[in-house]
Design an enzyme around this catalytic site. Structure first.
Site, PDB file in Angstrom:
ATOM      1  N   LYS A 203       3.432  -0.758 -60.729  1.00  0.00           N
ATOM      2  CA  LYS A 203       2.113  -1.388 -60.882  1.00  0.00           C
ATOM      3  C   LYS A 203       2.197  -2.867 -61.236  1.00  0.00           C
ATOM      4  O   LYS A 203       3.259  -3.386 -61.564  1.00  0.00           O
ATOM      5  CB  LYS A 203       1.295  -0.631 -61.945  1.00  0.00           C
ATOM      6  CG  LYS A 203       0.695   0.664 -61.379  1.00  0.00           C
ATOM      7  CD  LYS A 203      -0.240   1.342 -62.367  1.00  0.00           C
ATOM      8  CE  LYS A 203      -0.768   2.643 -61.774  1.00  0.00           C
ATOM      9  NZ  LYS A 203      -1.546   3.417 -62.756  1.00  0.00           N
ATOM     10  N   ARG A 239       4.217   9.501 -64.375  1.00  0.00           N
ATOM     11  CA  ARG A 239       3.821   9.579 -62.962  1.00  0.00           C
ATOM     12  C   ARG A 239       4.543   8.467 -62.202  1.00  0.00           C
ATOM     13  O   ARG A 239       4.297   7.294 -62.479  1.00  0.00           O
ATOM     14  CB  ARG A 239       2.303   9.434 -62.853  1.00  0.00           C
ATOM     15  CG  ARG A 239       1.742   9.548 -61.445  1.00  0.00           C
ATOM     16  CD  ARG A 239       0.221   9.424 -61.483  1.00  0.00           C
ATOM     17  NE  ARG A 239      -0.346   9.470 -60.154  1.00  0.00           N
ATOM     18  CZ  ARG A 239      -0.436   8.423 -59.346  1.00  0.00           C
ATOM     19  NH1 ARG A 239       0.003   7.250 -59.727  1.00  0.00           N
ATOM     20  NH2 ARG A 239      -0.957   8.559 -58.153  1.00  0.00           N
TER      21      ARG A 239
HETATM   22  C1  8Y7 Z   1      -2.796   6.709 -61.747  1.00  0.00           C
HETATM   23  C2  8Y7 Z   1      -3.378   7.826 -61.157  1.00  0.00           C
HETATM   24  C3  8Y7 Z   1      -3.136   6.254 -59.671  1.00  0.00           C
HETATM   25  C4  8Y7 Z   1      -2.496   6.768 -63.136  1.00  0.00           C
HETATM   26  C5  8Y7 Z   1      -3.374   9.012 -63.113  1.00  0.00           C
HETATM   27  C6  8Y7 Z   1      -1.000   3.904 -58.377  1.00  0.00           C
HETATM   28  C7  8Y7 Z   1      -4.198   8.404 -58.872  1.00  0.00           C
HETATM   29  C8  8Y7 Z   1      -2.452   3.903 -58.427  1.00  0.00           C
HETATM   30  N1  8Y7 Z   1      -2.643   5.736 -60.806  1.00  0.00           N
HETATM   31  N2  8Y7 Z   1      -3.666   8.978 -61.809  1.00  0.00           N
HETATM   32  N3  8Y7 Z   1      -3.594   7.521 -59.847  1.00  0.00           N
HETATM   33  N4  8Y7 Z   1      -2.815   7.938 -63.771  1.00  0.00           N
HETATM   34  N5  8Y7 Z   1      -3.645  10.111 -63.841  1.00  0.00           N
HETATM   35  O1  8Y7 Z   1      -0.449   2.752 -58.420  1.00  0.00           O
HETATM   36  O2  8Y7 Z   1      -2.017   5.834 -63.778  1.00  0.00           O
HETATM   37  O3  8Y7 Z   1      -0.332   4.933 -58.303  1.00  0.00           O
HETATM   38  S1  8Y7 Z   1      -3.243   5.450 -58.131  1.00  0.00           S
END
Ligand code: 8Y7
Length: 261
Positions: A203, A239
């Protein structure tokens, strides 16, 4: 938690163009590399991304969920729509990941009826405009209070706290300073009584701290952030795009910290 996108584009340049076979292969490779969970998403929240209808979202997700019935690890579905939540639950999704913390019309009811665990994420504003002027008086307190209110809403709807994961939502309506403050304050979120998820992989926060403009070249910084989130913040779920790299980093950290040898 390994990230699998079946979108036409994504934040990190790994969009799989809606191809179910490629998404299935990517999920299997991530599990082989050590992922304990897979997060599957079919709607890009990137500013300027093509809007996806609920029907398209379902049409992209279902073949992948069906192709991963035997995956062996739980699949969370990243969606903001109650219709998609219901369809995904029917097709074997094990967790619902909603970047709007189930604020959408009918989302609390759909999640409660599914009986599935949920991930509640904080976001300030809307995906298209949230980075224009994020503002907080006290980012940690405000994100904490928001998540506490959403947990209360879940409990009122019949979703017990034991089935809730909380997430400060790194990069979702946050400046670099806000993201850093949330990382430093991560321990505080454990007072909510839920598992804590951190998503910082590739990010802008990593870009902001390093000057690296290309998301695909932010892997080393993402590993440093993941280790920091686990060590200093006690995060239970990370994640990530780069599962093998993160698993290796965490294994070394665990080997050094937990007197296994
Ligand atoms: C997150 C996310 C994304 C996060 C959760 C990316 C769908 C953006 N970021 N879901 N989603 N937490 N729970 O860069 O930080 O992956 S999308």
């Amino acid at each position: 938690m390994g990230i699998v996108n079946v979108t036409d584009d994504s934040f990190s340049g790994d969009g799989l163009k809606g191809d179910p076979a490629a998404a299935i292969a990517q999920a299997r490779a991530q599990v082989a590399a050590g992922a304990d969970l897979i997060d599957l998403g079919a709607e890009s929240t990137r500013p300027g991304a093509q809007p996806v209808s609920a029907e398209q979202e379902i049409a992209r997700l279902l073949p992948v969920l069906e192709g991963l019935q035997d995956l062996g690890v739980p699949i969370s579905v990243d969606t903001r729509r109650s219709t998609v939540m219901r369809a995904a639950a029917m097709a074997g999704a094990a967790i619902l990941n909603d970047i709007t913390a189930l604020e959408g019309e009918g989302n609390l009811a759909a999640a409660a009826e599914s009986g599935l665990p949920v991930i509640l994420m904080h976001m300030q504003g809307e995906p298209g405009t949230m980075q224009q002027a994020p503002h907080y008086e006290d980012v940690v307190a405000e994100v904490y209070d928001y998540l506490a209110r959403r947990i209360a809403a879940c409990e009122a709807a019949g979703i017990p706290r034991a089935k809730i994961v909380v997430d400060p939502g790194f990069g979702f309506g946050k400046t670099l300073q806000h993201n850093i403050a949330l990382m430093r304050g991560l321990q505080r979120f454990h007072d909510l009584g839920c598992a804590v998820l951190v998503g910082v992989s590739r990010k802008s926060m990593i870009g902001g701290l390093t000057g690296e403009a290309a998301p695909a070249r932010r892997v080393p910084g993402s590993l440093a952030a993941a280790l920091w989130a686990v060590e200093k913040g006690g995060a239970q779920i990370i994640r990530v795009h780069d599962v093998a790299e993160t698993v290796q980093a965490l294994k070394v950290w665990q080997g050094l910290s937990q007197e296994l040898y």
